[in-house]
Scaffold this active site. Structure first.
Site, PDB file in Angstrom:
ATOM      1  N   HIS A 154     -13.450   2.423  34.625  1.00 25.55           N
ATOM      2  CA  HIS A 154     -12.462   2.839  34.302  1.00 25.55           C
ATOM      3  C   HIS A 154     -11.522   2.554  32.861  1.00 25.55           C
ATOM      4  O   HIS A 154     -10.583   2.620  32.430  1.00 25.55           O
ATOM      5  CB  HIS A 154     -11.786   3.597  35.170  1.00 25.55           C
ATOM      6  CG  HIS A 154     -10.755   2.989  35.870  1.00 25.55           C
ATOM      7  ND1 HIS A 154     -11.295   1.943  37.076  1.00 25.55           N
ATOM      8  CD2 HIS A 154      -9.721   1.994  36.562  1.00 25.55           C
ATOM      9  CE1 HIS A 154     -10.100   1.882  37.371  1.00 25.55           C
ATOM     10  NE2 HIS A 154      -9.582   1.544  36.938  1.00 25.55           N
ATOM     11  N   ASP A 184     -17.791   3.142  38.718  1.00 24.98           N
ATOM     12  CA  ASP A 184     -16.605   2.255  38.852  1.00 24.98           C
ATOM     13  C   ASP A 184     -16.903   1.513  38.143  1.00 24.98           C
ATOM     14  O   ASP A 184     -15.975   0.079  38.201  1.00 24.98           O
ATOM     15  CB  ASP A 184     -15.318   2.769  39.660  1.00 24.98           C
ATOM     16  CG  ASP A 184     -14.612   2.490  38.628  1.00 24.98           C
ATOM     17  OD1 ASP A 184     -14.322   2.567  37.776  1.00 24.98           O
ATOM     18  OD2 ASP A 184     -13.252   2.269  38.857  1.00 24.98           O
ATOM     19  N   SER A 260      -7.655  -3.957  38.394  1.00 23.16           N
ATOM     20  CA  SER A 260      -8.739  -2.992  38.579  1.00 23.16           C
ATOM     21  C   SER A 260      -9.639  -4.443  37.818  1.00 23.16           C
ATOM     22  O   SER A 260      -9.700  -4.610  35.854  1.00 23.16           O
ATOM     23  CB  SER A 260      -8.599  -1.759  37.312  1.00 23.16           C
ATOM     24  OG  SER A 260      -8.102  -1.092  37.667  1.00 23.16           O
TER      25      SER A 260
END
Length: 412
Positions: A154, A184, A260
């Site tokens: 993402h 992911d 992230s």
């Protein structure tokens, strides 16, 4: 980093409208059923610039929130469901034999926090993803001395160009080796030798209570290289993200937008997870609930991405969806089951006329009441198998036979 939203307010839920609106960004939350039900909304835990949702005034960073399903009634078939942004980054060659090595837990005493930081910081990089209208900022972990980088899928979604920034301020254009939406994870490649690869440890050895630290770039590059500490607070926590169930490590180490793709590290300086989620609350403070992809999963996916550019032989229906509970169903006089949120272009589900707002109530003769149940049934089958679905649409029941396709063919 994606946010895992939790809304707890007392009282009975208000009934939803008979034609509810499509899922919306959590930053534009309104009243109605969505304001009073338990909601699990997932949004990118990465920092975005440009036309994104601002949480601070002035020149402070902004957080990018993704459209995700709330726990509300299915929406009208006339409403177009949101589709993932196209990622057009130039691809890197695959199949050079590089793999992720998981090292055994070393003997000896645990390292100090200072030692862990000095041992690991040079293995942490910044990721810049250039969009049509802005930029995503995230974190990455160096896999190899010759330039393989691990990050979250993402983080790079919707990007046309990527850059990797090393700790010594050098900036490199990055090619995309491969990305895997369900897990992911993504692998990038830069042209650089002599990098400091991370040492990866075995996440299956972790137990609740083990100390860990997270290193990443919370709120963007101005605070890059931030380390926070905590413990492993749960193992194998199943979380549904974008219609995919991921089994994650849960940690109390503080994670924020920009973390992230960063590293979750054990007390011997080994990376045991790639951080990707946190829990947030609309109306109450939620602290110390972060999540990371365990290295047992990371190795399987990363090795496949480097070898082939995608993870193959993973069957998918070609939809994303969410569970319609009995309470939700009562609000719009419909059945329990799995509400279809999006239908992927090119899937057989699209060809067979499955629409956003349909509710799947039966699959291969088995009554379906939860998304997890439907996924378990799908995962027991193979690419090319047929899933016979019974769906509810606007008060009528329909039958549809859908051929399962390989997930990577829809993510290209």
């Amino acid at each position: 980093m994606r946010g895992y939203y939790y809304d707890q307010q007392a009282g009975a839920p208000s009934p939803p409208p008979r034609t509810p609106p499509p899922p919306r960004r959590p930053g534009r939350r309104r009243g109605g059923l969505a304001a009073v039900l338990l909601m699990l909304l997932f949004s990118a835990l990465l920092v975005g610039a440009g036309a994104l949702l601002g949480l601070w005034e002035g020149s402070a960073p902004e957080a990018l929130f993704r459209d995700e399903p709330s726990f509300r009634a299915p929406y009208s078939q006339e409403t177009e469901a949101p589709q993932p942004a196209e990622t057009t980054v130039e691809r890197a060659p695959t199949g050079d034999g590089t793999t992720l090595t998981i090292s055994p837990l070393p003997d000896g005493e645990a390292h100090s926090l200072q030692e862990i930081y000095q041992e690991c910081i040079d293995s942490i990089v910044s990721i810049r993803g250039y969009l049509d209208s802005g930029m995503n900022l995230g974190t990455g972990v160096i896999l190899s001395a010759d330039g393989y980088i691990i990050t979250n899928s993402h983080v790079i979604e919707g990007s046309s160009r990527l850059e990797v920034v090393l700790q010594d301020e050098r900036v490199f254009d990055a090619l995309l080796v491969g990305r895997d939406v369900p897990s992911d994870l993504a692998v990038l490649k830069i042209e650089c030798d002599g990098l400091s690869p991370a040492q990866f440890g075995d996440s299956s050895l972790l137990v609740v209570g083990d100390p860990v630290v997270a290193i990443g770039n919370p709120l963007g590059e101005e605070l890059r290289g931030t380390m926070t500490d905590g413990i492993i607070s749960a193992i194998n926590r199943d979380v549904n993200v974008d219609g995919y169930t991921m089994s994650l490590l849960q940690t109390t180490a503080a994670l924020n937008s920009g973390n992230s793709g960063g590293a979750l590290i054990n007390d011997h300086g080994q990376v045991v997870g790639i951080t990707n989620l946190k829990m947030e609350g609309y109306d109450s403070t939620v602290e110390g609930l972060g999540f990371a992809i365990p290295t047992t999963t990371v190795k399987e996916v990363v090795d496949a991405l480097i070898a082939y550019g995608q993870v193959e032989n993973r069957p998918t229906i070609g939809i994303t969806g969410y569970t319609v509970t009995a309470e939700m169903a009562a609000g719009f006089d419909g059945p329990q089951g799995v509400a279809v949120q999006t239908v992927r272009e090119g899937s057989d589900a699209q060809m067979q006329g499955i629409l956003p707002g349909d509710i799947i109530v039966e699959a291969n003769g088995e009554t379906i009441t939860t998304m997890e149940q439907l996924q378990a049934l799908k995962d027991s089958l193979s690419v090319g198998d047929v899933l016979s679905l019974r769906i509810w649409r606007s008060g009528h029941y329909l039958e549809r036979d859908v051929i399962l396709v390989d997930q990577y063919t829809l993510d290209e």
